[in-house]
Design a protein around this motif. Structure first.
Motif, mmCIF file in Angstrom:
data_model
loop_
_atom_site.group_PDB
_atom_site.id
_atom_site.type_symbol
_atom_site.label_atom_id
_atom_site.label_comp_id
_atom_site.label_asym_id
_atom_site.label_seq_id
_atom_site.Cartn_x
_atom_site.Cartn_y
_atom_site.Cartn_z
ATOM 1 N N GLU A 104 -26.029 -97.048 10.664
ATOM 2 C CA GLU A 104 -25.720 -96.662 11.929
ATOM 3 C C GLU A 104 -25.820 -98.102 12.890
ATOM 4 O OE1 GLU A 104 -27.655 -93.432 12.852
ATOM 5 O OE2 GLU A 104 -26.609 -92.110 11.542
ATOM 6 N N ASP A 105 -26.948 -98.591 12.834
ATOM 7 C CA ASP A 105 -27.287 -99.665 13.779
ATOM 8 C C ASP A 105 -26.534 -100.897 13.413
ATOM 9 O OD1 ASP A 105 -29.276 -98.047 14.757
ATOM 10 O OD2 ASP A 105 -30.959 -99.172 13.878
ATOM 11 N N VAL A 106 -25.898 -101.263 12.382
ATOM 12 C CA VAL A 106 -25.170 -102.653 12.109
ATOM 13 C C VAL A 106 -23.860 -102.195 12.532
ATOM 14 C CG1 VAL A 106 -26.896 -103.606 10.673
ATOM 15 C CG2 VAL A 106 -25.093 -102.186 9.623
ATOM 16 N N GLY A 107 -23.519 -100.658 12.624
ATOM 17 C CA GLY A 107 -21.790 -100.431 12.988
ATOM 18 C C GLY A 107 -21.089 -100.472 11.952
ATOM 19 N N LEU A 108 -21.621 -99.739 10.707
ATOM 20 C CA LEU A 108 -20.387 -99.420 9.561
ATOM 21 C C LEU A 108 -19.867 -98.240 9.970
ATOM 22 C CD1 LEU A 108 -22.714 -99.765 6.236
ATOM 23 C CD2 LEU A 108 -21.530 -101.611 7.503
ATOM 24 N N SER A 109 -18.391 -98.239 9.504
ATOM 25 C CA SER A 109 -17.791 -97.065 10.213
ATOM 26 C C SER A 109 -18.151 -95.891 9.177
ATOM 27 C CB SER A 109 -16.219 -97.493 9.764
ATOM 28 O OG SER A 109 -16.124 -97.363 8.111
ATOM 29 N N GLU A 110 -17.830 -94.721 9.977
ATOM 30 C CA GLU A 110 -18.120 -93.372 9.442
ATOM 31 C C GLU A 110 -17.577 -93.189 8.076
ATOM 32 O OE1 GLU A 110 -18.276 -88.656 10.600
ATOM 33 O OE2 GLU A 110 -17.296 -90.288 12.044
ATOM 34 N N ASP A 111 -16.411 -93.493 7.892
ATOM 35 C CA ASP A 111 -16.029 -93.417 6.541
ATOM 36 C C ASP A 111 -16.795 -93.981 5.395
ATOM 37 O OD1 ASP A 111 -14.813 -95.669 7.554
ATOM 38 O OD2 ASP A 111 -13.100 -95.485 6.162
ATOM 39 N N VAL A 112 -16.985 -95.406 5.678
ATOM 40 C CA VAL A 112 -17.840 -96.332 4.696
ATOM 41 C C VAL A 112 -19.153 -95.598 4.553
ATOM 42 C CG1 VAL A 112 -18.992 -98.448 4.544
ATOM 43 C CG2 VAL A 112 -16.361 -98.181 5.027
ATOM 44 N N ARG A 113 -19.883 -95.170 5.779
ATOM 45 C CA ARG A 113 -21.256 -94.590 5.762
ATOM 46 C C ARG A 113 -21.324 -93.340 4.907
ATOM 47 N NH1 ARG A 113 -21.132 -94.981 11.695
ATOM 48 N NH2 ARG A 113 -21.533 -92.660 11.666
ATOM 49 N N THR A 114 -20.227 -92.378 5.163
ATOM 50 C CA THR A 114 -20.248 -91.372 4.118
ATOM 51 C C THR A 114 -20.394 -91.572 2.682
ATOM 52 O OG1 THR A 114 -19.075 -90.164 6.021
ATOM 53 C CG2 THR A 114 -19.086 -89.093 3.773
ATOM 54 N N VAL A 115 -19.322 -92.590 2.432
ATOM 55 C CA VAL A 115 -19.227 -92.902 0.829
ATOM 56 C C VAL A 115 -20.640 -93.589 0.454
ATOM 57 C CG1 VAL A 115 -18.119 -94.341 -0.805
ATOM 58 C CG2 VAL A 115 -16.790 -93.077 0.678
ATOM 59 N N LEU A 116 -21.095 -94.386 1.155
ATOM 60 C CA LEU A 116 -22.467 -95.165 0.945
ATOM 61 C C LEU A 116 -23.959 -94.127 0.705
ATOM 62 C CD1 LEU A 116 -22.259 -98.610 2.734
ATOM 63 C CD2 LEU A 116 -21.729 -98.072 0.201
ATOM 64 N N LEU A 117 -23.712 -93.324 1.772
ATOM 65 C CA LEU A 117 -24.692 -92.201 1.819
ATOM 66 C C LEU A 117 -24.696 -91.610 0.520
ATOM 67 C CD1 LEU A 117 -27.033 -90.623 3.028
ATOM 68 C CD2 LEU A 117 -25.220 -89.183 4.370
ATOM 69 N N ASN A 118 -23.678 -90.962 -0.020
ATOM 70 C CA ASN A 118 -23.578 -90.285 -1.176
ATOM 71 C C ASN A 118 -24.057 -91.215 -2.447
ATOM 72 O OD1 ASN A 118 -22.870 -87.911 -2.700
ATOM 73 N ND2 ASN A 118 -21.136 -89.507 -3.728
ATOM 74 N N ASN A 119 -23.683 -92.427 -2.418
ATOM 75 C CA ASN A 119 -24.083 -93.292 -3.519
ATOM 76 C C ASN A 119 -25.568 -93.599 -3.471
ATOM 77 O OD1 ASN A 119 -21.456 -93.289 -4.775
ATOM 78 N ND2 ASN A 119 -20.796 -95.208 -3.332
ATOM 79 N N PHE A 120 -25.999 -94.035 -2.356
ATOM 80 C CA PHE A 120 -27.291 -94.188 -1.942
ATOM 81 C C PHE A 120 -28.258 -92.953 -2.283
ATOM 82 C CE2 PHE A 120 -26.272 -97.638 1.376
ATOM 83 C CZ PHE A 120 -26.518 -98.741 0.394
ATOM 84 N N PHE A 121 -27.919 -91.691 -1.922
ATOM 85 C CA PHE A 121 -28.825 -90.794 -2.291
ATOM 86 C C PHE A 121 -28.933 -90.472 -3.784
ATOM 87 C CE2 PHE A 121 -29.516 -86.343 -3.357
ATOM 88 C CZ PHE A 121 -30.814 -85.827 -2.750
ATOM 89 N N ASN A 122 -27.640 -90.602 -4.380
ATOM 90 C CA ASN A 122 -27.625 -90.474 -5.842
ATOM 91 C C ASN A 122 -28.678 -91.486 -6.473
ATOM 92 O OD1 ASN A 122 -25.907 -87.979 -5.776
ATOM 93 N ND2 ASN A 122 -24.269 -89.352 -5.962
#
Length: 132
Positions: A104-122
């Protein structure tokens, strides 16, 4: 398939090397200065520069950019490399929460954050090696 029809990688979408560097720097800054991440911070050395550099190199390749980690260290073997550390749900959740704030702080777009969050969590969940 022509280059024009090629789907951009996450690395390209977020702005390449500069953004990956900002993301990893912010992640470790948050971990180092936010009391909520104290257990996660305690698992790292006093000097975070080596950890930051390794995460930067890993994420570069994982996001579809230069495979810097593999070039320098070989296969990531993430689970084996993290086995010396007691990682449970609390540590997993702190790592993911810290990364969410950094994204969030570096300004990644919401769609990218959503995909990355799933990958990071897994991936973080796969690192768990203790109960709780």
């Amino acid at each position: 398939m022509t280059d024009q029809a090629k789907t951009p990688t996450t690395y390209e979408k977020i702005g390449g090397e500069a953004t990956v560097a900002k993301l990893t720097a912010r992640f470790y800054e948050l971990m180092d200065t936010t009391s909520h991440f104290a257990e996660l911070r305690a698992m790292h050395p006093a000097d975070l520069s080596g950890s930051r550099d390794k995460l930067f190199m890993f994420l570069s390749g994982w996001f579809g950019g230069p495979d810097l980690f593999v070039e320098k260290f070989g296969h990531p073997k993430l689970r084996a490399r993290h086995m010396p550390f007691a990682i449970g749900t609390k540590e997993r959740d702190q790592w993911v929460a810290c990364m969410v704030l950094a994204m969030e702080d570096v300004g990644l777009s919401e769609d990218v954050r959503t995909v990355l969050l799933n990958n990071f969590f897994n991936t973080a969940d796969f690192m768990r090696n203790k109960e709780g």
